[in-house]
Write a protein that holds these residues in place. Sequence first.
Motif, PDB file in Angstrom:
ATOM      1  N   PRO A  95     -25.524  -0.296   9.874  1.00 36.87           N
ATOM      2  CA  PRO A  95     -25.984   0.788   9.005  1.00 36.87           C
ATOM      3  C   PRO A  95     -27.074   1.653   9.622  1.00 36.87           C
ATOM      4  O   PRO A  95     -27.294   2.781   9.189  1.00 36.87           O
ATOM      5  CB  PRO A  95     -26.491   0.048   7.764  1.00 36.87           C
ATOM      6  CG  PRO A  95     -26.857  -1.313   8.265  1.00 36.87           C
ATOM      7  CD  PRO A  95     -25.847  -1.621   9.327  1.00 36.87           C
ATOM      8  N   ALA A  96     -27.751   1.139  10.637  1.00 38.32           N
ATOM      9  CA  ALA A  96     -28.789   1.927  11.297  1.00 38.32           C
ATOM     10  C   ALA A  96     -28.186   2.970  12.225  1.00 38.32           C
ATOM     11  O   ALA A  96     -28.821   3.987  12.525  1.00 38.32           O
ATOM     12  CB  ALA A  96     -29.727   1.015  12.090  1.00 38.32           C
ATOM     13  N   ALA A  97     -26.958   2.741  12.670  1.00 34.94           N
ATOM     14  CA  ALA A  97     -26.301   3.682  13.583  1.00 34.94           C
ATOM     15  C   ALA A  97     -24.793   3.582  13.431  1.00 34.94           C
ATOM     16  O   ALA A  97     -24.078   3.219  14.363  1.00 34.94           O
ATOM     17  CB  ALA A  97     -26.706   3.388  15.026  1.00 34.94           C
ATOM     18  N   PRO A  98     -24.266   3.917  12.250  1.00 31.43           N
ATOM     19  CA  PRO A  98     -22.819   3.819  12.045  1.00 31.43           C
ATOM     20  C   PRO A  98     -22.093   4.905  12.828  1.00 31.43           C
ATOM     21  O   PRO A  98     -22.573   6.038  12.933  1.00 31.43           O
ATOM     22  CB  PRO A  98     -22.671   4.031  10.533  1.00 31.43           C
ATOM     23  CG  PRO A  98     -23.845   4.877  10.169  1.00 31.43           C
ATOM     24  CD  PRO A  98     -24.967   4.427  11.053  1.00 31.43           C
ATOM     25  N   ARG A  99     -20.960   4.539  13.391  1.00 34.26           N
ATOM     26  CA  ARG A  99     -20.170   5.508  14.154  1.00 34.26           C
ATOM     27  C   ARG A  99     -18.696   5.193  13.986  1.00 34.26           C
ATOM     28  O   ARG A  99     -18.328   4.090  13.609  1.00 34.26           O
ATOM     29  CB  ARG A  99     -20.534   5.452  15.641  1.00 34.26           C
ATOM     30  CG  ARG A  99     -21.923   5.970  16.000  1.00 34.26           C
ATOM     31  CD  ARG A  99     -22.183   5.789  17.481  1.00 34.26           C
ATOM     32  NE  ARG A  99     -22.208   4.377  17.854  1.00 34.26           N
ATOM     33  CZ  ARG A  99     -21.729   3.878  18.993  1.00 34.26           C
ATOM     34  NH1 ARG A  99     -21.134   4.692  19.859  1.00 34.26           N
ATOM     35  NH2 ARG A  99     -21.813   2.596  19.273  1.00 34.26           N
ATOM     36  N   ILE A 100     -17.872   6.171  14.294  1.00 39.31           N
ATOM     37  CA  ILE A 100     -16.434   5.960  14.350  1.00 39.31           C
ATOM     38  C   ILE A 100     -15.967   6.407  15.721  1.00 39.31           C
ATOM     39  O   ILE A 100     -16.340   7.482  16.202  1.00 39.31           O
ATOM     40  CB  ILE A 100     -15.704   6.725  13.225  1.00 39.31           C
ATOM     41  CG1 ILE A 100     -14.207   6.404  13.223  1.00 39.31           C
ATOM     42  CG2 ILE A 100     -15.935   8.222  13.311  1.00 39.31           C
ATOM     43  CD1 ILE A 100     -13.857   5.074  12.643  1.00 39.31           C
ATOM     44  N   LEU A 101     -15.192   5.565  16.381  1.00 47.98           N
ATOM     45  CA  LEU A 101     -14.685   5.865  17.712  1.00 47.98           C
ATOM     46  C   LEU A 101     -13.196   6.145  17.631  1.00 47.98           C
ATOM     47  O   LEU A 101     -12.454   5.448  16.933  1.00 47.98           O
ATOM     48  CB  LEU A 101     -14.937   4.693  18.663  1.00 47.98           C
ATOM     49  CG  LEU A 101     -16.362   4.136  18.746  1.00 47.98           C
ATOM     50  CD1 LEU A 101     -16.418   2.997  19.764  1.00 47.98           C
ATOM     51  CD2 LEU A 101     -17.351   5.217  19.110  1.00 47.98           C
ATOM     52  N   LEU A 102     -12.760   7.158  18.349  1.00 41.58           N
ATOM     53  CA  LEU A 102     -11.344   7.487  18.468  1.00 41.58           C
ATOM     54  C   LEU A 102     -10.994   7.403  19.948  1.00 41.58           C
ATOM     55  O   LEU A 102     -11.562   8.129  20.762  1.00 41.58           O
ATOM     56  CB  LEU A 102     -11.062   8.891  17.929  1.00 41.58           C
ATOM     57  CG  LEU A 102      -9.629   9.413  18.078  1.00 41.58           C
ATOM     58  CD1 LEU A 102      -8.637   8.498  17.365  1.00 41.58           C
ATOM     59  CD2 LEU A 102      -9.526  10.840  17.544  1.00 41.58           C
ATOM     60  N   ALA A 103     -10.104   6.489  20.273  1.00 41.99           N
ATOM     61  CA  ALA A 103      -9.730   6.239  21.671  1.00 41.99           C
ATOM     62  C   ALA A 103     -10.965   5.944  22.512  1.00 41.99           C
ATOM     63  O   ALA A 103     -11.085   6.398  23.657  1.00 41.99           O
ATOM     64  CB  ALA A 103      -8.951   7.423  22.239  1.00 41.99           C
ATOM     65  N   GLY A 104     -11.904   5.209  21.932  1.00 38.64           N
ATOM     66  CA  GLY A 104     -13.101   4.793  22.648  1.00 38.64           C
ATOM     67  C   GLY A 104     -14.213   5.813  22.716  1.00 38.64           C
ATOM     68  O   GLY A 104     -15.261   5.542  23.297  1.00 38.64           O
ATOM     69  N   THR A 105     -14.026   6.990  22.110  1.00 39.64           N
ATOM     70  CA  THR A 105     -15.029   8.049  22.157  1.00 39.64           C
ATOM     71  C   THR A 105     -15.645   8.267  20.785  1.00 39.64           C
ATOM     72  O   THR A 105     -14.924   8.319  19.777  1.00 39.64           O
ATOM     73  CB  THR A 105     -14.405   9.370  22.645  1.00 39.64           C
ATOM     74  OG1 THR A 105     -13.843   9.169  23.946  1.00 39.64           O
ATOM     75  CG2 THR A 105     -15.451  10.469  22.713  1.00 39.64           C
ATOM     76  N   ASP A 106     -16.957   8.401  20.741  1.00 39.37           N
ATOM     77  CA  ASP A 106     -17.669   8.648  19.487  1.00 39.37           C
ATOM     78  C   ASP A 106     -17.307  10.039  18.965  1.00 39.37           C
ATOM     79  O   ASP A 106     -17.559  11.044  19.626  1.00 39.37           O
ATOM     80  CB  ASP A 106     -19.178   8.551  19.737  1.00 39.37           C
ATOM     81  CG  ASP A 106     -19.997   8.713  18.466  1.00 39.37           C
ATOM     82  OD1 ASP A 106     -19.426   9.039  17.407  1.00 39.37           O
ATOM     83  OD2 ASP A 106     -21.227   8.511  18.528  1.00 39.37           O
ATOM     84  N   VAL A 107     -16.703  10.096  17.775  1.00 37.31           N
ATOM     85  CA  VAL A 107     -16.308  11.376  17.188  1.00 37.31           C
ATOM     86  C   VAL A 107     -17.014  11.609  15.855  1.00 37.31           C
ATOM     87  O   VAL A 107     -16.561  12.410  15.035  1.00 37.31           O
ATOM     88  CB  VAL A 107     -14.776  11.456  17.004  1.00 37.31           C
ATOM     89  CG1 VAL A 107     -14.071  11.493  18.347  1.00 37.31           C
ATOM     90  CG2 VAL A 107     -14.267  10.289  16.154  1.00 37.31           C
TER      91      VAL A 107
END
Length: 252
Positions: A95-107
């Motif tokens: 929760p301090a740094a949520p991210r979603i990766l698409l094909a290994g890249t932060d999008v």
Amino acid sequence: MGGEARAVVGAGISSRGEWGMVLTGVVAMDGPSGTGKSTVSRRLARELSAAYLDTGAMYRAATLACLRAGLTAESGPEQLAGIAIAADLESVTDPAAPRILLAGTDVESEIRDQPVTQAVSAVSAVPEVREALVARQRALIEKALAEGRGIVVEGRDIGSVVAPDAGLKVYLTASEEVRAARRARQDLKAGRRADGAAVLADVQRRDRLDSTRKTSPLHAAPDALVLDTDELSVDAVHAELLRLVGERGLVG
């Protein structure tokens, strides 16, 4: 790998929350955009040392995959489903740094841009897409629980579809005008252009599409607590959520 539910949990999450409390179950946070779901969900998860899952980000990342493949919101459901389901998605549940990766890249930033915002309702309305992503979301919830951690999950069908057995279900709501104003402030803060009238029109469009789709329409689960945030500050909503998780016996 496409179709596989994966989560990356940040190593920086402490084993005990700020108040010495740790979430032990599932909190389902639902509601339309602009109600403050992301802000209060992340804050609650951070304070209670829980995982945090933004299911909307998963649909947005799948939509971005469709756009990158040359599809549009008007493309056929079979085409959209084929690309969206095969998309290589990875959720970072810190929760301090949520991210979603698409094909290994932060999008994380790109999925908030206007092209994705305009197309995400069409992609997320495809039944096969929802079925595939709900399966991934449930797997991530089970993973967090198996690791002995609670999880705060936000979206539009968490309490009704994704986690119907969640220990606490909250449905946040607010007027269209208030939500549009919040969205505009968020866009400006993120460096995106924000036209008030256009944002309000987009909020109304998303509400209409999300509440009328055949598969998992936006609505409060029968046993959800509906919380109107028009006149409530983030601190006030957070305090109420802390009271509720304690009342439901979801902290240890």
